[in-house]
Design an enzyme around this catalytic site. Structure first.
Site, short mmCIF file in Angstrom:
data_model
loop_
_atom_site.label_atom_id
_atom_site.label_comp_id
_atom_site.label_asym_id
_atom_site.label_seq_id
_atom_site.Cartn_x
_atom_site.Cartn_y
_atom_site.Cartn_z
N SER A 27 0.76 -1.13 0.13
CA SER A 27 0.02 -0.01 0.11
C SER A 27 0.89 1.11 -0.08
O SER A 27 1.77 1.14 0.95
CB SER A 27 -0.84 -0.22 1.22
OG SER A 27 -1.22 1.27 1.61
N HIS A 52 -1.47 -1.73 -4.20
CA HIS A 52 -2.77 -1.58 -3.71
C HIS A 52 -3.03 0.02 -3.45
O HIS A 52 -2.37 0.63 -2.62
CB HIS A 52 -2.69 -2.12 -2.27
CG HIS A 52 -3.83 -2.08 -1.39
ND1 HIS A 52 -4.82 -2.97 -1.39
CD2 HIS A 52 -4.05 -1.27 -0.43
CE1 HIS A 52 -5.90 -2.73 -0.56
NE2 HIS A 52 -5.36 -1.54 -0.09
N ASP A 54 -5.04 3.12 -2.19
CA ASP A 54 -6.05 3.34 -1.15
C ASP A 54 -6.87 4.50 -1.68
O ASP A 54 -6.18 5.67 -1.43
CB ASP A 54 -5.45 3.30 0.27
CG ASP A 54 -5.11 2.02 0.75
OD1 ASP A 54 -5.75 1.28 0.73
OD2 ASP A 54 -3.92 2.00 1.24
N MET A 56 -9.84 7.16 -0.71
CA MET A 56 -10.67 7.22 0.61
C MET A 56 -11.67 8.82 0.10
O MET A 56 -10.96 9.82 -0.42
CB MET A 56 -9.86 7.62 1.77
CG MET A 56 -9.03 6.58 2.02
SD MET A 56 -8.34 6.80 3.50
CE MET A 56 -7.09 5.43 3.61
N HIS A 86 -8.53 -0.11 -3.63
CA HIS A 86 -9.23 -0.20 -2.60
C HIS A 86 -10.11 0.93 -2.18
O HIS A 86 -9.62 1.95 -1.58
CB HIS A 86 -8.34 -0.58 -1.28
CG HIS A 86 -8.98 -0.64 0.10
ND1 HIS A 86 -8.35 -0.76 1.22
CD2 HIS A 86 -10.11 -0.95 0.40
CE1 HIS A 86 -9.00 -0.81 2.29
NE2 HIS A 86 -10.33 -0.79 1.69
N MET A 88 -12.37 3.03 -0.54
CA MET A 88 -13.17 3.37 0.93
C MET A 88 -13.90 4.60 0.75
O MET A 88 -13.66 5.54 0.96
CB MET A 88 -11.80 3.42 2.14
CG MET A 88 -11.00 2.18 2.31
SD MET A 88 -9.93 2.55 3.12
CE MET A 88 -8.73 2.36 1.79
N MET A 158 -10.32 -6.69 6.35
CA MET A 158 -9.61 -5.72 6.99
C MET A 158 -9.19 -5.87 8.06
O MET A 158 -9.98 -6.46 9.22
CB MET A 158 -10.53 -4.41 7.25
CG MET A 158 -10.71 -3.70 5.67
SD MET A 158 -9.38 -3.26 4.73
CE MET A 158 -8.58 -1.93 5.97
N GLY A 165 -3.03 4.35 7.69
CA GLY A 165 -1.99 3.41 7.61
C GLY A 165 -1.24 3.60 9.09
O GLY A 165 -1.77 4.37 10.07
N ASP A 192 -5.26 -6.66 4.90
CA ASP A 192 -5.07 -5.33 4.77
C ASP A 192 -5.17 -4.48 6.11
O ASP A 192 -6.13 -4.48 6.68
CB ASP A 192 -5.78 -4.57 3.94
CG ASP A 192 -5.41 -3.00 3.62
OD1 ASP A 192 -4.31 -2.87 3.97
OD2 ASP A 192 -6.24 -2.28 3.17
O1 5RP Z 1 -6.65 0.39 3.53
C1 5RP Z 1 -5.65 0.81 4.51
C2 5RP Z 1 -6.12 1.81 5.49
O2 5RP Z 1 -7.58 1.87 5.47
C3 5RP Z 1 -4.45 0.70 4.21
O3 5RP Z 1 -4.19 -0.36 2.82
C4 5RP Z 1 -3.46 -0.18 5.30
O4 5RP Z 1 -3.83 0.49 6.40
C5 5RP Z 1 -1.99 -0.54 4.87
O5 5RP Z 1 -1.30 0.31 5.75
P1 5RP Z 1 -0.54 -0.19 6.92
O6 5RP Z 1 0.24 -1.67 6.65
O7 5RP Z 1 0.35 0.81 7.25
O8 5RP Z 1 -1.53 -0.72 8.01
FE FE2 Z 2 -6.30 -0.64 1.95
#
Ligand code: 5RP
Ligand code: FE2
Length: 243
Positions: A27, A52, A54, A56, A86, A88, A158, A165, A192
């Site tokens: 990510s 990946h 993300d 949002m 992804h 969100m 999840m 992250g 993830d």
């Molecule tokens: O979808 C996500 C957060 O919503 C990210 O993909 C995920 O958090 C990846 O980062 P980390 O490995 O640092 O947690």
């Molecule tokens: Fe993600």
């Protein structure tokens, strides 16, 4: 550069021999996004199987990242990389067409905001030429997705609350992964959130084969060795399952 043909047709697992493939998808959420292309290329050069991305919307989750205009620009620089978005977002249907035009390969959306329309969204994603990923927040039980699994190419469990992250891995999500693997040996199952060298064992043993890892890879001085270690752990679990 990895091929965009990321196709195992869900044809694999214990019963089928070399069926499930381990895929590592970093990510880029916590990377230096002013250098998005360079950071992405570096991850691919260091062994990533896919990216990946993300997305949002500041509504489904309390954070904002980027949308299809950025994904489209990145695609022009990385024509052969496999892109997962992804999503969100509160309205996943809204972004199908532009993400399809950006040649996204796998469109993973959360089922929570579209519970009564999951099949319709799946159909539209496929019509736009993308594979379908269905994502579950930590509070969503596996029963919410059961009836849709046959319509999906991948299920994302999840392991943090979506939005940021660098959060702590939720080990108590592993029974969902186990249930999926036991009941769907050929399914691509992704994890993830908080996945890194300290938590990959739990994911691999539970049966995840698509591994998203953000900060653990991005913050490492040796991305190549982290990606290789994650892969080794998952491949060894798949191998154990096959012998
Ligand atoms: O979808 C996500 C957060 O919503 C990210 O993909 C995920 O958090 C990846 O980062 P980390 O490995 O640092 O947690
Ligand atoms: Fe993600």
């Amino acid at each position: 550069m990895v091929s965009r043909l990321f196709n195992n047709n869900n044809m694999n697992n214990c019963a089928a021999g070399q069926a499930i493939k381990c895929r590592i998808g970093p990510s880029i959420l916590n990377a230096d996004l002013s250098q998005l292309y360079q950071e992405s290329q570096r991850l691919l050069d260091n062994g990533a199987d896919y990216l990946h991305l993300d997305v949002m919307d500041g509504h489904f989750v309390p954070n904002l990242t980027f949308g299809h205009p950025i994904v489209k620009c990145l695609r022009t620089k990385l024509p052969n990389a496999f892109f997962e978005t992804h999503m969100m977002v509160s309205n996943p249907e809204q972004w199908i067409e532009p993400m399809g035009e950006a040649n996204v390969d796998l469109y993973t959306f959360h089922i929570e905001p579209v519970l009564s329309d999951v099949l319709k969204v799946c159909r539209k994603v496929k019509e736009a030429g993308m594979k379908v990923g269905l994502a579950l927040k930590p509070g969503t039980g596996i029963e919410a997705v059961r009836q849709y699994i046959d319509h999906a190419d991948m299920i994302l469990i999840m392991t943090v609350e979506p939005g940021f992250g660098g959060q702590k891995f939720m080990q108590d999500m592993m029974p969902k992964v186990q249930w999926l693997r036991q009941n769907y040996p050929f399914l691509d199952i992704e994890v993830d959130g908080g996945v890194g060298l300290n938590t990959i064992n739990a994911c691999a043993e539970a049966g995840a084969n698509m591994i998203v890892s953000g900060t653990a890879i991005i913050n490492s001085k040796d991305q190549r060795s982290v990606i290789a270690s994650l892969r080794e752990t998952v491949e060894s679990s798949i191998h154990k399952c096959n012998v």
